[in-house]
Write an enzyme that holds these catalytic residues in place. Structure first.
Site, short mmCIF file in Angstrom:
data_model
loop_
_atom_site.label_atom_id
_atom_site.label_comp_id
_atom_site.label_asym_id
_atom_site.label_seq_id
_atom_site.Cartn_x
_atom_site.Cartn_y
_atom_site.Cartn_z
N ASP A 26 0.85 -1.21 0.00
CA ASP A 26 0.00 0.00 0.00
C ASP A 26 0.88 1.25 0.00
O ASP A 26 2.09 1.17 0.15
CB ASP A 26 -0.89 0.02 1.25
N ASP B 40 0.49 3.68 2.29
CA ASP B 40 0.25 4.31 3.59
C ASP B 40 -0.81 5.40 3.41
O ASP B 40 -1.84 5.13 2.78
CB ASP B 40 1.57 4.81 4.19
#
Ligand code: ADE
Length: 281
Positions: free
Chosen positions: A218, A220
């Site tokens: 991901d 973040d």
């Protein structure tokens, strides 16, 4: 029985993080329960053969992912691996990306770390034994370089690999605030996770070479347009990542067995500033 059992030892260990709870390619598996002065490890250690080499596999969060990053018994884990004779640890860990260029499904082999954890015992020393060990290069450069080659040898179809990155370790279990995420970027951190500290420090104290294969799940929460990290989002990429990681690990194990790279970690204690050894023998 008359079946010969191989000795309970291994040169190489894999610590599997979120998404990597077992190694499908391990054969002739034996589950070993080890107790340590620091309590039980996260789980039984699985000794088995990978690419013709005996390896020890430990799932960091335990089967069924029972342990939060703060609850992982880091000292027991490293101690247990040390008692098996382990000299190399490949840490496989899910991370968030703090850089545009590090995309979900990419793998990152960091060379630096920043420890932002707050409530973990991060040393084997104390109680009369005092030693200050160098963490200038927290990840074994030789093992990290080998992981990069292992990635190139493996047939990974999605994503790319990156080396020479900085891993910031947060306490968790919550993800970061947007302000924290921006701050870690300003600190020059490139990837973010919750588990590789104090693991790397303890491995160094135990004179075990340690390197990380970080799997990006991901962005973040710093990114202006990419989706903010959520458990669902991260888990979606975890499973794909874990399949890819197993291919890289298999190549890495073959390379380590063939080359037995020298590590700064292997003589870390000899280089340490030791002021008291009362409790050591
Ligand atoms: N592990 C995977 N993604 C993460 C993130 N964004 N922050 C901390 N640890 C992570």
């Amino acid at each position: 029985t008359s079946i010969e059992q191989a000795p309970l030892s291994a040169d190489i260990a894999i610590i599997g993080g979120s998404g990597l709870y077992q190694m499908d390619a391990l054969i002739n598996k034996r589950h070993i329960t080890i107790d340590t002065p620091f309590g039980s490890p996260s789980d039984d250690i699985v000794l088995g053969e990978l690419a013709g080499v005996t390896v020890a596999f430990l799932t960091r969060h335990g089967q069924g992912h029972r342990l939060t990053p703060s609850e992982v018994p880091y000292r027991a884990n490293i101690y247990a691996l040390k008692t098996l004779g382990v000299r190399y640890i490949v840490s496989v860990s899910a991370v968030g990306s703090l850089r545009e260029s590090l995309q979900p499904l990419d793998m990152v082999i960091p060379d630096q770390m920043i420890d932002m954890t707050k409530q973990r015992v991060s040393t084997f020393f104390g109680a009369g034994a005092v030693a200050h060990i160098s963490m200038a290069d927290p990840l074994c450069p030789a093992l990290a370089e080998l992981l990069t080659r292992a990635y190139d040898n493996a047939d990974v179809v999605e994503g790319t690999s990156h080396s020479k990155a900085t891993y910031v370790c947060i306490e968790g279990p919550q993800f970061s605030t947007r302000a924290e995420s921006q701050w870690y970027r300003q600190m020059q951190a490139d990837i973010i996770g919750m588990t590789n500290m104090p693991e790397a420090k303890l491995a160094r104290e135990a004179s075990i070479a340690y390197a990380t294969l970080a799997l990006v799940t991901d962005f973040d929460c710093w990114h202006p347009t990419e989706e903010t990290v959520s458990a669902d989002y991260a888990i979606k990429n975890l499973m794909k990542n874990a399949d890819n990681a197993q291919k890289v690990i298999k190549e890495a194990v073959a390379l380590i067995a063939a080359e037995s790279p020298n590590s700064v970690a292997h003589d870390a204690l000899a280089q340490a500033l030791v002021t008291s050894v009362d409790m050591m023998d």
